[in-house]
Design a protein around this motif. Sequence first.
Motif, PDB file in Angstrom:
ATOM      1  N   ARG A 168      -4.083  12.789   0.792  1.00  0.00           N
ATOM      2  CA  ARG A 168      -3.193  11.655   0.851  1.00  0.00           C
ATOM      3  C   ARG A 168      -3.498  10.710  -0.298  1.00  0.00           C
ATOM      4  NH1 ARG A 168      -3.922  13.971   5.439  1.00  0.00           N
ATOM      5  NH2 ARG A 168      -2.641  13.669   7.286  1.00  0.00           N
ATOM      6  N   GLU A 186      -3.195   7.007  -1.689  1.00  0.00           N
ATOM      7  CA  GLU A 186      -2.929   5.627  -1.317  1.00  0.00           C
ATOM      8  C   GLU A 186      -3.250   4.735  -2.481  1.00  0.00           C
ATOM      9  OE1 GLU A 186      -4.409   4.235   2.355  1.00  0.00           O
ATOM     10  OE2 GLU A 186      -3.531   5.851   3.545  1.00  0.00           O
ATOM     11  N   LYS A 211       0.865  -1.178   0.000  1.00  0.00           N
ATOM     12  CA  LYS A 211       0.000   0.000   0.000  1.00  0.00           C
ATOM     13  C   LYS A 211       0.903   1.231   0.000  1.00  0.00           C
ATOM     14  CE  LYS A 211      -4.020   0.182   0.748  1.00  0.00           C
ATOM     15  NZ  LYS A 211      -5.207   0.247  -0.128  1.00  0.00           N
ATOM     16  N   SER A 219       5.853   1.096  -0.256  1.00  0.00           N
ATOM     17  CA  SER A 219       5.002   1.631   0.808  1.00  0.00           C
ATOM     18  C   SER A 219       5.383   3.052   1.200  1.00  0.00           C
ATOM     19  CB  SER A 219       5.044   0.709   2.030  1.00  0.00           C
ATOM     20  OG  SER A 219       6.285   0.794   2.710  1.00  0.00           O
ATOM     21  N   LYS A 225       2.035   4.981   0.357  1.00  0.00           N
ATOM     22  CA  LYS A 225       1.676   6.205   1.065  1.00  0.00           C
ATOM     23  C   LYS A 225       2.553   7.339   0.570  1.00  0.00           C
ATOM     24  CE  LYS A 225      -0.428   4.538   5.297  1.00  0.00           C
ATOM     25  NZ  LYS A 225      -0.571   4.775   6.744  1.00  0.00           N
TER      26      LYS A 225
END
Length: 426
Positions: free
Chosen positions: A419, A421, A280, A309, A282
Amino acid sequence: MIRFILFLILSYSAVADTLIKTGCSKDYPGVQWFIYQDADGNRYSTKDVRSWECGFNRYLNLSMEKEAGDRFDPAIVNVDYKDMLGRNEPWGMVHHSTTIGKAVRVGRDTVHIFGDGRTGDGIFTLGKTEIQFRIEEEPICEFVDEPKWYSSSTRIDCEGYTQKGGQQLIYYGEDDDRIVTWELGILVYASHKNYGIDVPKEILEEYDEDHPQWIKWEKRVEKYNEVYELSGVHIKYKLTKLYLAHWHSLYDIGTMTTGKPLDVVLGYGLSYPKTCGVAKVKTYFSEGKPPYSMSRCSIYTDLHEIGHSVGLAHGPENQSNQASGYIFPDFGHGWNDICNTKDDLMSYGREGTFHSNSNLYCDEIFSVWYEGVLAGGIEWSDTAHALNRVRYNVSLIHDENKYVDPDARLRPVMSRARRIEIEVID
């Protein structure tokens, strides 16, 4: 009766040893001598080698070598502690205090004071001597332009590169080579085969440092650090938590580890079907929300997924699943055939064993001589630089030295920053 006898004994002892004479040594400053006589008329002498009455004295002076600091770059206090003859005296941190930050003794005569999330003036005290210092915010790489449209978080940063994610990252300059620690949590997969069909999706057990799994993973983490050191990545992993856990998806890992005392999380032993790993991505790093991924293959797969990540991508010329860096699209991704046949480990190349770095030559990383060949280019692939740019903010995801106000009554304000993701399946 017993008390009366004890009183007589104490009274006799006090009377028995009579001080006849005392004085200061002429040859040894600070030494006081005493002559006593006991009940039988025998005389004996004792000495106090640290007598303040006879001139014994200590010299303690604190001075600031560096008056201001932050959570990574400390304020520096010099300690000059000597006796009356100019000899260095032993000292410790037992009798010290600081009104802000955390004080750490470094070497024989130096104290470093790191920030704890608060800023402003502070007082450091050693014994009864005080000195003032200051804690400031960490410097950041500011954006030099406004977003092109309201919903965009794409900016040009202080280095002149495109950055996504909306977070102005901590920045001490392009020559900064300070090593930062990332606290790593490993989740070891508890399979249905070994733990039953009804094993719940949760952390089942926490292993301590004496467990065989800890010893195994500590050696594996050492290999991560070797790759980073060779690649010029200024990050060191510290194995902090090791769990036995069962999960089905990335979402499960994220749910289990949010709020854990970790900066980065890797689930090992399971991935999505026909993959070695998944992550995932970020692009914005928040306290208490460690980036997470999973892997079931080699150490390079582990680092590949951890790289995803924290914002790294495969590369625009990758064999498949092409993508430019998720935080730094100019260079935050892998590339093939950088050092002859050697590939950045974020790519799908067969020899992806290092992170590209435009500040290193290939022969500095590999024993094979590649004369004059740079191990990366800031305009096309420099995953080491991308990792170094995010290293401070990632390390604050678990800010173990953060001051907690016991009287805090206000609810924390949630950031409204956008953000990104993305789930990356390799």
